[in-house]
Design a protein around this motif. Structure first.
Motif, PDB file in Angstrom:
ATOM      1  N   ALA A  50      31.098   5.142 -14.625  1.00 11.64           N
ATOM      2  CA  ALA A  50      31.322   3.945 -15.444  1.00 11.64           C
ATOM      3  C   ALA A  50      31.806   2.898 -14.288  1.00 11.64           C
ATOM      4  CB  ALA A  50      32.272   4.129 -16.302  1.00 11.64           C
ATOM      5  N   ILE A  51      31.681   1.393 -14.910  1.00  6.10           N
ATOM      6  CA  ILE A  51      32.145   0.458 -13.906  1.00  6.10           C
ATOM      7  C   ILE A  51      32.499  -0.526 -14.845  1.00  6.10           C
ATOM      8  CG2 ILE A  51      29.746  -0.616 -13.906  1.00  6.10           C
ATOM      9  CD1 ILE A  51      30.296  -1.336 -11.002  1.00  6.10           C
ATOM     10  N   SER A  52      33.551  -1.295 -14.449  1.00  3.31           N
ATOM     11  CA  SER A  52      34.093  -2.566 -15.294  1.00  3.31           C
ATOM     12  C   SER A  52      33.528  -3.674 -14.956  1.00  3.31           C
ATOM     13  CB  SER A  52      35.716  -2.931 -14.725  1.00  3.31           C
ATOM     14  OG  SER A  52      35.632  -3.198 -13.102  1.00  3.31           O
ATOM     15  N   TRP A  53      33.580  -4.692 -15.817  1.00  3.14           N
ATOM     16  CA  TRP A  53      32.992  -5.910 -15.809  1.00  3.14           C
ATOM     17  C   TRP A  53      32.983  -6.560 -14.446  1.00  3.14           C
ATOM     18  CZ3 TRP A  53      29.804  -8.802 -17.901  1.00  3.14           C
ATOM     19  CH2 TRP A  53      29.696 -10.419 -17.413  1.00  3.14           C
ATOM     20  N   GLY A  66      30.603  11.084  -4.489  1.00  2.00           N
ATOM     21  CA  GLY A  66      30.092  11.113  -3.077  1.00  2.00           C
ATOM     22  C   GLY A  66      28.855  11.086  -3.066  1.00  2.00           C
ATOM     23  N   ARG A  67      27.912  11.329  -4.076  1.00  2.00           N
ATOM     24  CA  ARG A  67      26.540  11.378  -4.239  1.00  2.00           C
ATOM     25  C   ARG A  67      25.956  10.306  -4.815  1.00  2.00           C
ATOM     26  NH1 ARG A  67      23.892  15.394  -6.229  1.00  2.00           N
ATOM     27  NH2 ARG A  67      25.628  15.758  -7.970  1.00  2.00           N
ATOM     28  N   PHE A  68      26.568   9.936  -5.895  1.00  2.00           N
ATOM     29  CA  PHE A  68      26.102   8.724  -6.881  1.00  2.00           C
ATOM     30  C   PHE A  68      26.864   7.600  -6.786  1.00  2.00           C
ATOM     31  CE2 PHE A  68      24.120  11.806 -10.389  1.00  2.00           C
ATOM     32  CZ  PHE A  68      23.486  12.391  -9.602  1.00  2.00           C
ATOM     33  N   THR A  69      26.265   6.291  -6.678  1.00  4.75           N
ATOM     34  CA  THR A  69      27.227   5.002  -6.948  1.00  4.75           C
ATOM     35  C   THR A  69      26.610   4.192  -7.630  1.00  4.75           C
ATOM     36  OG1 THR A  69      27.312   5.216  -4.365  1.00  4.75           O
ATOM     37  CG2 THR A  69      27.703   3.097  -5.393  1.00  4.75           C
ATOM     38  N   ILE A  70      27.757   3.718  -8.483  1.00  2.00           N
ATOM     39  CA  ILE A  70      27.142   2.919  -9.827  1.00  2.00           C
ATOM     40  C   ILE A  70      27.614   1.538  -9.193  1.00  2.00           C
ATOM     41  CG2 ILE A  70      29.537   2.928 -10.725  1.00  2.00           C
ATOM     42  CD1 ILE A  70      28.307   2.647 -13.568  1.00  2.00           C
ATOM     43  N   SER A  71      26.687   0.384  -9.737  1.00  2.00           N
ATOM     44  CA  SER A  71      27.077  -0.892  -9.242  1.00  2.00           C
ATOM     45  C   SER A  71      26.334  -1.819 -10.359  1.00  2.00           C
ATOM     46  CB  SER A  71      26.323  -1.394  -7.991  1.00  2.00           C
ATOM     47  OG  SER A  71      24.895  -0.949  -8.200  1.00  2.00           O
ATOM     48  N   LYS A  76      22.183 -10.837 -13.632  1.00  2.00           N
ATOM     49  CA  LYS A  76      20.747 -10.284 -14.037  1.00  2.00           C
ATOM     50  C   LYS A  76      21.025  -9.455 -15.324  1.00  2.00           C
ATOM     51  CE  LYS A  76      18.852 -10.441  -9.567  1.00  2.00           C
ATOM     52  NZ  LYS A  76      18.069  -9.729  -8.373  1.00  2.00           N
ATOM     53  N   ASN A  77      22.080  -9.262 -15.595  1.00  2.00           N
ATOM     54  CA  ASN A  77      22.426  -8.220 -16.797  1.00  2.00           C
ATOM     55  C   ASN A  77      22.021  -6.885 -16.360  1.00  2.00           C
ATOM     56  OD1 ASN A  77      23.909 -10.261 -18.417  1.00  2.00           O
ATOM     57  ND2 ASN A  77      21.807 -10.637 -19.224  1.00  2.00           N
ATOM     58  N   MET A  78      22.186  -6.493 -15.231  1.00  2.00           N
ATOM     59  CA  MET A  78      21.816  -5.047 -14.850  1.00  2.00           C
ATOM     60  C   MET A  78      22.978  -4.143 -14.303  1.00  2.00           C
ATOM     61  SD  MET A  78      18.333  -5.207 -15.046  1.00  2.00           S
ATOM     62  CE  MET A  78      17.790  -3.768 -13.808  1.00  2.00           C
ATOM     63  N   VAL A  79      22.775  -3.116 -14.530  1.00  2.00           N
ATOM     64  CA  VAL A  79      23.545  -1.903 -14.036  1.00  2.00           C
ATOM     65  C   VAL A  79      22.737  -0.901 -13.410  1.00  2.00           C
ATOM     66  CG1 VAL A  79      25.133  -0.172 -14.594  1.00  2.00           C
ATOM     67  CG2 VAL A  79      25.080  -2.107 -15.937  1.00  2.00           C
ATOM     68  N   TYR A  80      23.381  -0.202 -12.352  1.00  2.00           N
ATOM     69  CA  TYR A  80      22.237   0.732 -11.354  1.00  2.00           C
ATOM     70  C   TYR A  80      23.067   1.885 -11.322  1.00  2.00           C
ATOM     71  CZ  TYR A  80      20.160  -3.970 -10.261  1.00  2.00           C
ATOM     72  OH  TYR A  80      19.373  -5.211 -10.477  1.00  2.00           O
ATOM     73  N   LEU A  81      22.300   2.908 -10.883  1.00  2.00           N
ATOM     74  CA  LEU A  81      22.938   4.127 -10.432  1.00  2.00           C
ATOM     75  C   LEU A  81      22.137   4.686  -9.220  1.00  2.00           C
ATOM     76  CD1 LEU A  81      25.135   6.340 -11.166  1.00  2.00           C
ATOM     77  CD2 LEU A  81      23.411   7.643 -12.346  1.00  2.00           C
ATOM     78  N   GLN A  82      22.765   4.573  -8.094  1.00  2.00           N
ATOM     79  CA  GLN A  82      22.032   5.294  -6.826  1.00  2.00           C
ATOM     80  C   GLN A  82      22.395   6.765  -6.830  1.00  2.00           C
ATOM     81  OE1 GLN A  82      19.850   3.614  -4.582  1.00  2.00           O
ATOM     82  NE2 GLN A  82      19.767   5.727  -3.950  1.00  2.00           N
ATOM     83  N   MET A  83      21.484   7.482  -6.872  1.00  2.00           N
ATOM     84  CA  MET A  83      21.772   8.966  -6.854  1.00  2.00           C
ATOM     85  C   MET A  83      20.970   9.447  -5.464  1.00  2.00           C
ATOM     86  SD  MET A  83      20.844   9.860 -10.718  1.00  2.00           S
ATOM     87  CE  MET A  83      19.151   9.428 -10.468  1.00  2.00           C
ATOM     88  N   ASN A  84      21.919  10.116  -4.657  1.00  2.00           N
ATOM     89  CA  ASN A  84      21.418  10.573  -3.397  1.00  2.00           C
ATOM     90  C   ASN A  84      21.869  12.101  -3.224  1.00  2.00           C
ATOM     91  OD1 ASN A  84      20.844   8.054  -2.479  1.00  2.00           O
ATOM     92  ND2 ASN A  84      22.982   7.739  -1.769  1.00  2.00           N
TER      93      ASN A  84
END
Length: 122
Positions: A50-53, A66-71, A76-84
């Motif tokens: 989860a990520i704050s405003w 350590g593997r996933f990053t939320i941004s 753009k009203n977009m949320v991302y989840l980078q999964m490594n």
């Protein structure tokens, strides 16, 4: 009504990466916290990140630290989840969620997307 639409899921080999995206549209709500949850077959839906405003506060499940990053990109009203470094146990349907409190509790999120399937093969 707020609409959340996820994309970016797919099939990947263990050790690979995927980037999930979530686009918000419709009626805007003020300063939303955004989260990602996942649900594997036969299991409860569980918190992932989860990520704050402002993006200044984030929280992650221990299993993905350590593997996933939320941004997010609020312009753009977009949320991302980078999964490594994906593992077979990451296989699940991944859901984007919107709420007002940075929390791991799924019942505190008011809006949900339809989900995107992530499958990690061994």
């Amino acid at each position: 009504q707020v609409h959340l639409v996820e994309s970016g899921g797919g099939l990947v080999q263990a050790g690979g990466s995927l980037r999930l995206s979530c686009e918000a549209s419709g009626r805007t709500f003020s300063r939303p916290v955004m989260g990602w949850f996942r649900q594997a077959p036969g299991k409860d839906r569980e918190f992932v990140a989860a990520i704050s405003w402002t993006g200044g506060n984030m929280d992650y499940a221990d299993s993905v630290k350590g593997r996933f990053t939320i941004s997010r990109d609020n312009t753009k009203n977009m949320v991302y989840l980078q999964m490594n470094s994906l593992k077979p146990e990451d296989t699940a349907i991944y859901y984007c969620a919107g709420g007002f409190t940075l929390t791991t509790a799924k019942n505190r999120y008011n809006y949900w997307g339809q989900g995107t399937q992530v499958t990690v093969s061994s």
